[in-house]
Design a protein around this motif. Structure first.
Motif, PDB file in Angstrom:
ATOM      1  N   GLY A  87      -8.473  10.810   1.463  1.00  0.00           N
ATOM      2  CA  GLY A  87      -7.496  11.695   0.845  1.00  0.00           C
ATOM      3  C   GLY A  87      -6.614  11.263  -0.403  1.00  0.00           C
ATOM      4  N   GLY A  88      -7.472  10.273  -0.797  1.00  0.00           N
ATOM      5  CA  GLY A  88      -7.066   9.625  -2.028  1.00  0.00           C
ATOM      6  C   GLY A  88      -6.282   8.143  -1.863  1.00  0.00           C
ATOM      7  N   ASN A  89      -5.901   7.809  -0.621  1.00  0.00           N
ATOM      8  CA  ASN A  89      -5.273   6.620  -0.186  1.00  0.00           C
ATOM      9  C   ASN A  89      -6.090   5.721   0.303  1.00  0.00           C
ATOM     10  N   PHE A  90      -5.809   4.416  -0.359  1.00  0.00           N
ATOM     11  CA  PHE A  90      -6.615   3.204   0.264  1.00  0.00           C
ATOM     12  C   PHE A  90      -6.454   2.977   1.799  1.00  0.00           C
ATOM     13  N   VAL A  91      -7.504   3.041   2.508  1.00  0.00           N
ATOM     14  CA  VAL A  91      -7.456   2.689   3.871  1.00  0.00           C
ATOM     15  C   VAL A  91      -8.250   1.630   4.655  1.00  0.00           C
ATOM     16  N   THR A  92      -9.263   1.367   3.960  1.00  0.00           N
ATOM     17  CA  THR A  92     -10.362   0.094   4.372  1.00  0.00           C
ATOM     18  C   THR A  92     -10.660  -0.731   3.460  1.00  0.00           C
ATOM     19  N   TRP A  93     -10.870  -1.807   3.419  1.00  0.00           N
ATOM     20  CA  TRP A  93     -11.582  -2.857   2.549  1.00  0.00           C
ATOM     21  C   TRP A  93     -11.973  -4.067   3.182  1.00  0.00           C
ATOM     22  N   ARG A  94     -13.147  -4.832   2.912  1.00  0.00           N
ATOM     23  CA  ARG A  94     -13.385  -6.082   3.177  1.00  0.00           C
ATOM     24  C   ARG A  94     -14.427  -6.895   2.314  1.00  0.00           C
ATOM     25  N   SER A  95     -14.179  -8.160   2.284  1.00  0.00           N
ATOM     26  CA  SER A  95     -15.130  -9.051   1.527  1.00  0.00           C
ATOM     27  C   SER A  95     -15.687 -10.008   2.675  1.00  0.00           C
ATOM     28  N   LYS A  96     -17.058 -10.263   2.398  1.00  0.00           N
ATOM     29  CA  LYS A  96     -17.683 -11.176   3.355  1.00  0.00           C
ATOM     30  C   LYS A  96     -19.043 -11.706   2.750  1.00  0.00           C
ATOM     31  N   LEU A 130       0.804  -1.229   0.083  1.00  0.00           N
ATOM     32  CA  LEU A 130      -0.107   0.147   0.145  1.00  0.00           C
ATOM     33  C   LEU A 130       0.948   1.198   0.085  1.00  0.00           C
ATOM     34  N   MET A 131       0.619   2.151  -0.746  1.00  0.00           N
ATOM     35  CA  MET A 131       1.359   3.545  -0.850  1.00  0.00           C
ATOM     36  C   MET A 131       0.349   4.441  -0.405  1.00  0.00           C
ATOM     37  N   PHE A 132       0.690   5.194   0.468  1.00  0.00           N
ATOM     38  CA  PHE A 132       0.080   6.286   1.003  1.00  0.00           C
ATOM     39  C   PHE A 132       0.734   7.725   0.553  1.00  0.00           C
ATOM     40  N   TYR A 133       0.026   8.443  -0.244  1.00  0.00           N
ATOM     41  CA  TYR A 133       0.585   9.543  -0.845  1.00  0.00           C
ATOM     42  C   TYR A 133       0.333  10.757   0.031  1.00  0.00           C
ATOM     43  N   LYS A 134       1.088  11.977  -0.079  1.00  0.00           N
ATOM     44  CA  LYS A 134       1.029  13.135   0.427  1.00  0.00           C
ATOM     45  C   LYS A 134      -0.039  14.421  -0.307  1.00  0.00           C
ATOM     46  N   ASN A 135      -1.062  13.987  -0.118  1.00  0.00           N
ATOM     47  CA  ASN A 135      -2.317  14.651  -1.094  1.00  0.00           C
ATOM     48  C   ASN A 135      -2.588  15.690  -0.349  1.00  0.00           C
TER      49      ASN A 135
END
Length: 232
Positions: free
Chosen positions: A182-191, A146-151
């Motif tokens: 802020g344009g960054n991928f932070v949470t996800w879920r599959s259930k 995961l890449m967290f950019y400075k947006n």
């Protein structure tokens, strides 16, 4: 222990207070924590579990295996059938547990990990083959992360999706969502959903409800920690 913040003086004060009560050593900037590697650059922060993947592949003897391009076979028919050959339950649960932890930085395996997790109580050889397939997929790209950019914004976005009656055993649907801050991928879920959807529209609405709950929770959290300015 990881200490983070934007106030250097407060961080130094906290470190001093902790050091007065406990025997501690400052290891400097965060580089590695509980199997997660942290790399900083001018663009932002990159998180991965490359070493964790390599160690896992080495443990199961797949370090030299032939990699595959997808985390699961398309249109798979995994389920519980009569006369299935059982596999080593302890080994299966241990490997799936490793994959669950690995999914903290690998959202690309979130769906397939949720699938194989459904058979922890009674795994078969077919289920174990799917786990090995996931490991072969990880071999093709151990350094993904995961890449967290400075947006310059804190806009919150959410996306949801669902299949319909995808589980061949109980005909329940699987829903998933992922969110960006802020344009960054932070949470996800599959259930897998709790009830049987009577139509594809109902399955989609159930998935949207889960995604909306996550979206509202994230917005409230950001407001509580002081990021209400410019929040959309």
């Amino acid at each position: 222990m990881v200490i983070t913040g934007d106030n250097i003086e407060e961080i130094s004060w906290l470190q001093g207070q902790l050091a007065s009560e406990f025997e501690m050593k400052n290891l400097g900037g965060l580089k590695y924590f509980l199997g997660i590697e942290v790399v900083r650059s001018t663009q932002g922060i990159f998180l991965s579990q490359r070493k964790y993947v390599i160690d896992l592949l080495s443990e199961v003897g797949l370090l030299e295996c032939k990699p595959v391009d997808t985390p699961i076979v398309q249109n798979h028919k995994l389920g519980i059938y009569p006369n299935q050959k059982p596999t080593d339950k302890g080994r299966y649960q241990r490997l799936v547990g490793n994959l669950i932890y690995l999914s903290h930085t690998r959202p690309d395996i979130a769906y397939v990990v949720s699938v194989v997790s459904q058979f922890m109580h009674c795994p078969s050889e077919e289920h174990m083959e799917t786990v090995i397939w996931i490991l072969r997929y990880l071999k093709s790209s151990p350094g993904k992360g995961l890449m967290f950019y400075k947006n310059d914004h804190v806009r919150v976005d959410s996306y949801t999706d669902a299949d319909w009656a995808g589980n061949i055993s109980d005909r329940k649907s699987t829903s998933g969502y992922f969110t960006f801050v802020g344009g960054n991928f932070v949470t996800w879920r599959s259930k897998k959903q709790n009830v049987v959807a009577l139509s594809s529209a109902e399955a989609e609405f159930c998935g949207m409800a889960k995604g909306l709950c996550e979206l509202l929770w994230l917005k409230r959290l950001l407001i509580e920690i002081g990021f209400d300015s410019g929040l959309k």
